[in-house]
Scaffold this motif. Structure first.
Motif, PDB file in Angstrom:
ATOM      1  N   ALA A  67      26.613  73.007  28.601  1.00  0.00           N
ATOM      2  CA  ALA A  67      26.807  73.952  28.035  1.00  0.00           C
ATOM      3  C   ALA A  67      26.334  75.951  28.897  1.00  0.00           C
ATOM      4  N   SER A  68      24.916  75.626  28.974  1.00  0.00           N
ATOM      5  CA  SER A  68      23.646  76.216  30.123  1.00  0.00           C
ATOM      6  C   SER A  68      24.803  76.840  31.128  1.00  0.00           C
ATOM      7  N   ALA A  69      25.425  75.647  32.003  1.00  0.00           N
ATOM      8  CA  ALA A  69      25.820  76.152  32.979  1.00  0.00           C
ATOM      9  C   ALA A  69      26.943  77.122  33.156  1.00  0.00           C
ATOM     10  N   MET A  70      27.485  77.371  31.328  1.00  0.00           N
ATOM     11  CA  MET A  70      28.911  77.877  32.099  1.00  0.00           C
ATOM     12  C   MET A  70      29.010  79.349  32.043  1.00  0.00           C
ATOM     13  N   ARG A  71      27.764  80.072  32.472  1.00  0.00           N
ATOM     14  CA  ARG A  71      27.252  80.786  32.394  1.00  0.00           C
ATOM     15  C   ARG A  71      26.059  81.647  32.984  1.00  0.00           C
ATOM     16  N   PRO A  72      25.976  82.016  34.441  1.00  0.00           N
ATOM     17  CA  PRO A  72      24.619  81.842  35.359  1.00  0.00           C
ATOM     18  C   PRO A  72      23.362  83.010  34.397  1.00  0.00           C
ATOM     19  N   ASN A  73      22.416  81.981  34.862  1.00  0.00           N
ATOM     20  CA  ASN A  73      21.338  82.303  34.329  1.00  0.00           C
ATOM     21  C   ASN A  73      21.268  82.939  32.624  1.00  0.00           C
ATOM     22  N   ALA A  74      21.861  81.904  32.394  1.00  0.00           N
ATOM     23  CA  ALA A  74      22.142  81.643  30.730  1.00  0.00           C
ATOM     24  C   ALA A  74      21.081  81.308  30.061  1.00  0.00           C
ATOM     25  N   ARG A  75      21.005  81.563  29.283  1.00  0.00           N
ATOM     26  CA  ARG A  75      19.471  80.765  27.790  1.00  0.00           C
ATOM     27  C   ARG A  75      21.144  79.818  26.489  1.00  0.00           C
ATOM     28  N   ILE A  76      20.621  79.185  26.265  1.00  0.00           N
ATOM     29  CA  ILE A  76      21.312  78.714  25.315  1.00  0.00           C
ATOM     30  C   ILE A  76      21.251  78.866  23.589  1.00  0.00           C
ATOM     31  N   PHE A  77      22.104  79.031  22.940  1.00  0.00           N
ATOM     32  CA  PHE A  77      22.077  79.273  21.473  1.00  0.00           C
ATOM     33  C   PHE A  77      22.719  78.580  20.756  1.00  0.00           C
ATOM     34  N   SER A  78      21.761  77.389  20.104  1.00  0.00           N
ATOM     35  CA  SER A  78      21.880  75.989  20.314  1.00  0.00           C
ATOM     36  C   SER A  78      21.974  76.629  18.369  1.00  0.00           C
ATOM     37  N   THR A  79      23.634  76.922  17.337  1.00  0.00           N
ATOM     38  CA  THR A  79      23.862  76.543  16.340  1.00  0.00           C
ATOM     39  C   THR A  79      23.907  74.273  16.185  1.00  0.00           C
ATOM     40  N   ASP A  80      23.367  74.444  14.991  1.00  0.00           N
ATOM     41  CA  ASP A  80      22.712  73.513  13.531  1.00  0.00           C
ATOM     42  C   ASP A  80      23.394  73.198  12.994  1.00  0.00           C
ATOM     43  N   VAL A  81      24.065  73.776  12.275  1.00  0.00           N
ATOM     44  CA  VAL A  81      24.588  73.250  10.547  1.00  0.00           C
ATOM     45  C   VAL A  81      25.166  71.798  10.649  1.00  0.00           C
ATOM     46  N   CYS A  82      25.317  71.178   9.424  1.00  0.00           N
ATOM     47  CA  CYS A  82      25.064  70.091   9.164  1.00  0.00           C
ATOM     48  C   CYS A  82      25.646  70.151   7.185  1.00  0.00           C
ATOM     49  N   VAL A  83      27.133  69.413   7.611  1.00  0.00           N
ATOM     50  CA  VAL A  83      27.679  69.554   6.202  1.00  0.00           C
ATOM     51  C   VAL A  83      28.252  68.511   5.631  1.00  0.00           C
ATOM     52  N   PRO A  84      28.358  68.152   4.357  1.00  0.00           N
ATOM     53  CA  PRO A  84      28.829  66.930   3.744  1.00  0.00           C
ATOM     54  C   PRO A  84      30.072  66.447   4.539  1.00  0.00           C
ATOM     55  N   ILE A  85      30.100  65.512   5.237  1.00  0.00           N
ATOM     56  CA  ILE A  85      31.555  65.183   6.242  1.00  0.00           C
ATOM     57  C   ILE A  85      33.133  65.477   5.607  1.00  0.00           C
ATOM     58  N   SER A  86      33.112  65.769   4.231  1.00  0.00           N
ATOM     59  CA  SER A  86      34.489  66.037   3.941  1.00  0.00           C
ATOM     60  C   SER A  86      35.230  67.762   4.235  1.00  0.00           C
ATOM     61  N   GLN A  87      34.096  68.229   3.929  1.00  0.00           N
ATOM     62  CA  GLN A  87      33.677  69.952   4.474  1.00  0.00           C
ATOM     63  C   GLN A  87      34.102  69.707   6.239  1.00  0.00           C
ATOM     64  N   LEU A  88      33.733  68.616   6.827  1.00  0.00           N
ATOM     65  CA  LEU A  88      33.114  69.212   8.310  1.00  0.00           C
ATOM     66  C   LEU A  88      34.672  69.560   9.070  1.00  0.00           C
ATOM     67  N   ALA A  89      35.988  68.990   8.702  1.00  0.00           N
ATOM     68  CA  ALA A  89      37.426  69.739   9.378  1.00  0.00           C
ATOM     69  C   ALA A  89      36.984  70.834   8.899  1.00  0.00           C
ATOM     70  N   ASP A  90      37.101  71.384   7.979  1.00  0.00           N
ATOM     71  CA  ASP A  90      37.557  73.209   7.565  1.00  0.00           C
ATOM     72  C   ASP A  90      36.404  73.839   8.571  1.00  0.00           C
ATOM     73  N   CYS A  91      35.114  73.187   8.066  1.00  0.00           N
ATOM     74  CA  CYS A  91      34.020  74.523   8.739  1.00  0.00           C
ATOM     75  C   CYS A  91      33.974  74.192  10.034  1.00  0.00           C
ATOM     76  N   ILE A  92      34.755  73.557  10.439  1.00  0.00           N
ATOM     77  CA  ILE A  92      34.679  73.088  12.355  1.00  0.00           C
ATOM     78  C   ILE A  92      35.971  74.303  12.789  1.00  0.00           C
ATOM     79  N   LEU A  93      37.378  74.183  11.696  1.00  0.00           N
ATOM     80  CA  LEU A  93      38.278  74.998  11.622  1.00  0.00           C
ATOM     81  C   LEU A  93      37.894  76.101  11.489  1.00  0.00           C
ATOM     82  N   GLU A  94      37.449  76.512  10.466  1.00  0.00           N
ATOM     83  CA  GLU A  94      36.706  77.849  10.167  1.00  0.00           C
ATOM     84  C   GLU A  94      35.328  78.722  11.241  1.00  0.00           C
ATOM     85  N   THR A  95      35.320  77.870  11.863  1.00  0.00           N
ATOM     86  CA  THR A  95      34.382  78.283  13.332  1.00  0.00           C
ATOM     87  C   THR A  95      35.111  78.609  14.566  1.00  0.00           C
TER      88      THR A  95
END
Lengths: 459, 459
Positions: free
Chosen positions: A327-355
């Motif tokens: 992910a970092s290599a997608m852009r030269p000299n970049a830093r990564i900004f890693s988000t890290d949410v965790c949801v009940p799995i029944s919500q996961l598809a909706d959470c990812i699609l809205e994201t």
């Protein structure tokens, strides 16, 4: 260097000799983790060799009111080691001994600086392994401190489940053993779990007793492409509902697959993928794989592409573990900004699609990868932390992602921790809980010397 | 009744009406658990219906400095509910609603008074179950408070692993949610695990979110007799080392088998036995059973006697769960004195054999039963608590057993908790840890009102 600490630095130099360093380069190396958070150098770095030496260090620091910041491998994601208030970085890398291994009890005891790969090398010929695998080759102490997990958590749990007992040095130098070696215990408050995830703010983790697991007779890994994210997530939900003890099940979206293809020289089709692994006897691995491949086919998944020999399997998971670097290599000299949410799995598809819809609004390319069996996923933009406009936009995206996860019953961090970066989100998630955390922090570290300003702000 | 509490009792009666009781019979019912510990009545008993009512109760008690003792089903083993300092017993039995169940997420949320059997009845038709099973039909809140486990812990973990999140009322009435519903989280200190096992000394557990598990396609239970205890224990060690995810593996020695035969009308041969259960698909259960029966044969175990249909299986485990009652029935009008050590499994055979030699010295008959996959076992003499000479001998036997377990790296309690009975042993096990526990207790309950005198003594 902060003048106030001169007395402490002199005492520490006398105690540690050449294992005490105030050089700019060493201080800079200890000023940051692998995230975008701005670096901040400690006043000095100590390299203790024993728990009793850490205790001596703490006594000196407490006497001089000097902050202490435990440092493992510096591979975390929320600025947990950055010395925003100065102080002493306590680098645990010389405490790198495996102290004992019991194959019969399937446990071991290590000094905090032992890394996860070092441990697995050491114990492999005894038929046991240690499953917790954050992307980096992190130290066991750092992993305990941040309650780390990784790709095996869906089957084997996180550091919460893996740690049997800790030896911790408190701010005043007291050495505390948190538990016996027994596999289960009802002996008073769960001090072990209190320190697991405390991110160095309650004490310095010096020794760790860990549960190990039997190396399975058979291990098979496979890759499966899906026409939709929902199909991939539904496959995982049904797999778990059927009680299949899948060992690993990782989701990568099409953007993440593109990054992995480029960085690790792969040629996966540009579609959402599951990377899967099954552990057990030969027959049981075969049966698990059949069940899951049928479920995948029901959800428009491709046939499984198998990584059958050890080398192919290792290459597959190395590619997954290198995802952050990809992910970092997608852009030269970049830093990564890693988000890290965790949801009940029944919500996961909706959470990812809205994201994903939110990502499209930013106009940036942001890969998504997740420990989908746990409901945990990362959106990992490569950013330029010095670009205020861009950072403002990313921060807004991040805030919106966390609001979404909390609304869905989830958490602002599944495995990276709070550190410097998520204190405000922790207050949104557990407003009354944060007040309890502050009471505990004040009680155990009354002078606020242990990694101050991380997890909770006392002022 | 203690005069000082008159004001509190009047306020509580106004708040709760008929759900407030000072009658001798109700107070006596809340004066003890199922152990030998001498009863001690509370001044009154409250029966709240909601978390906010518990919060009101706590505010009243705090204002009047009246101790609060949470009460589940009164089925514990270390005198945790006995009101040695008087005060208010808070009986949670009217808080008995299942609040939500998600089969997709395999979790649920319940009020603390829901019992484990009630929950399993409620969720059974959704394909999920809750595995933690202490002998009694205990309340979920009580089980969380004592970090309970039972026969399934070797596969599914204890309450430490089962609890996702808690809603707790603190001594001052504040309501705290400890975590989100996410399956894993790195969001700050692990408040959930701090309250799991705190035995009502840090707050009143009012609501519990739990992990559930898929009901397996196939379940098979079997019984296997061994000519020696060592053979039985070695079989279990090798089973676990091979990574067989056995669901239950319980050890009963010949004396325990005799007690079970009499109480539950069975006719097992008077030898050490393993009671076993396998969960999985049909093929996988068959394969697990074959592996373990071969290991058993290698260690002079008998052929497996199978309990194949649901009724036989239930009868088998009911006999195991009734073991404490069977032990008690060995002597008229006796109370049971259940010990509860847990050691690393490599030490288990030695620990039990040394203990058997100790039992022989007492001249008494004491059955032994254990969750052998965890290294946890109980010696359960039936005693007359009013016989000072006998109690002194049993206490000496108990102290020697605990010293042995601690010497072998174990704990003084695997699942029963500290309560009133094991405070001194907790200090032997974790001397520095107890000091931390006291600091935490003082910080979270500064007036020492929550179940005072249990787990740790502040004075």
């Amino acid at each position: 260097m902060t003048a106030n600490f001169t007395g402490a630095l002199n005492e520490l130099r006398r105690l540690l000799g050449s294992r005490f360093d105030t050089s700019t380069s060493v201080r800079l190396h200890h000023a940051h983790d692998e995230s975008f958070h701005l670096p901040a150098s400690p006043d000095a770095v100590a390299f203790p060799k024993s728990t009793s030496e850490v205790s001596e260090i703490a006594r000196i620091c407490m006497r001089h009111h000097m902050p202490m910041l435990p440092f493992g491998t510096g591979t975390a994601m929320e600025g947990g080691v950055n010395a925003y208030q100065g102080g002493l970085s306590i680098d645990m890398s010389l405490m790198n001994k495996v102290l004992s291994v019991s194959a019969e009890d399937m446990d071991c005891s290590v000094q905090a600086g032992v890394t996860r790969k070092q441990l697995n090398e050491y114990i492999r010929d005894q038929g046991v392994f240690f499953p917790i695998d954050p992307g980096a080759d992190a130290s066991i102490g750092g992993m305990a401190a941040t309650r780390a997990s990784g790709t095996n958590a869906v089957r084997y749990g996180t550091m919460r489940e893996a740690v049997l007992s800790l030896t911790v040095v408190m701010a005043d130098g007291k050495i505390v053993k948190t538990s016996s070696r027994a596999r289960k215990s009802a002996a008073g408050y769960d001090l072990t779990r209190l320190f697991v995830g405390s991110e160095g703010t309650l004490g310095v983790i010096c020794e760790v007793a860990l549960r190990l697991h039997a190396i399975p007779e058979a291990i098979s890994a496979a890759v499966c492409a899906f026409s939709s994210l929902q199909g991939a997530v539904e496959t995982v939900i049904q797999t778990i509902q059927m009680g299949v003890p899948i060992a690993r099940v990782e989701l990568l979206d099409a953007v993440a697959i593109d990054a992995v293809n480029r960085y690790s020289d792969k040629d996966f089709p540009l579609l959402p993928h599951l990377f899967l692994e099954f552990h057990g006897t030969n027959a049981w691995v075969k049966e698990q794989a059949e069940i899951v491949s049928e479920l995948a086919a029901d959800h428009q998944g491709s046939d499984f592409t198998w990584a059958l020999n050890t080398e192919d399997r290792k290459a597959l998971w190395q590619a997954r573990h290198d995802f952050a670097y990809a992910a970092s290599a997608m852009r030269p000299n970049a830093r990564i900004f890693s988000t890290d949410v965790c949801v009940p799995i029944s919500q996961l598809a909706d959470c990812i699609l809205e994201t994903v819809a939110d990502i499209e609004k930013t106009g940036l390319s942001m890969p998504i990868a997740g420990h989908v069996g746990d409901g945990n996923f990362h959106v990992v933009p490569a950013v330029d932390p010095t670009d205020a406009v861009e950072m403002k936009m990313i921060e807004a995206f991040h805030a919106s992602l966390i609001r979404r996860a909390l609304r869905m019953g989830g958490t602002c961090t599944g495995e990276h921790g709070i550190g410097q970066g998520k204190k405000k989100y922790l207050m949104d998630e557990l407003p009354a809980g944060v007040e309890l955390m502050k009471i505990i922090k004040r009680a155990l570290d009354p002078d606020n010397l242990m990694n101050p300003g991380k997890v909770v702000d006392l002022i």
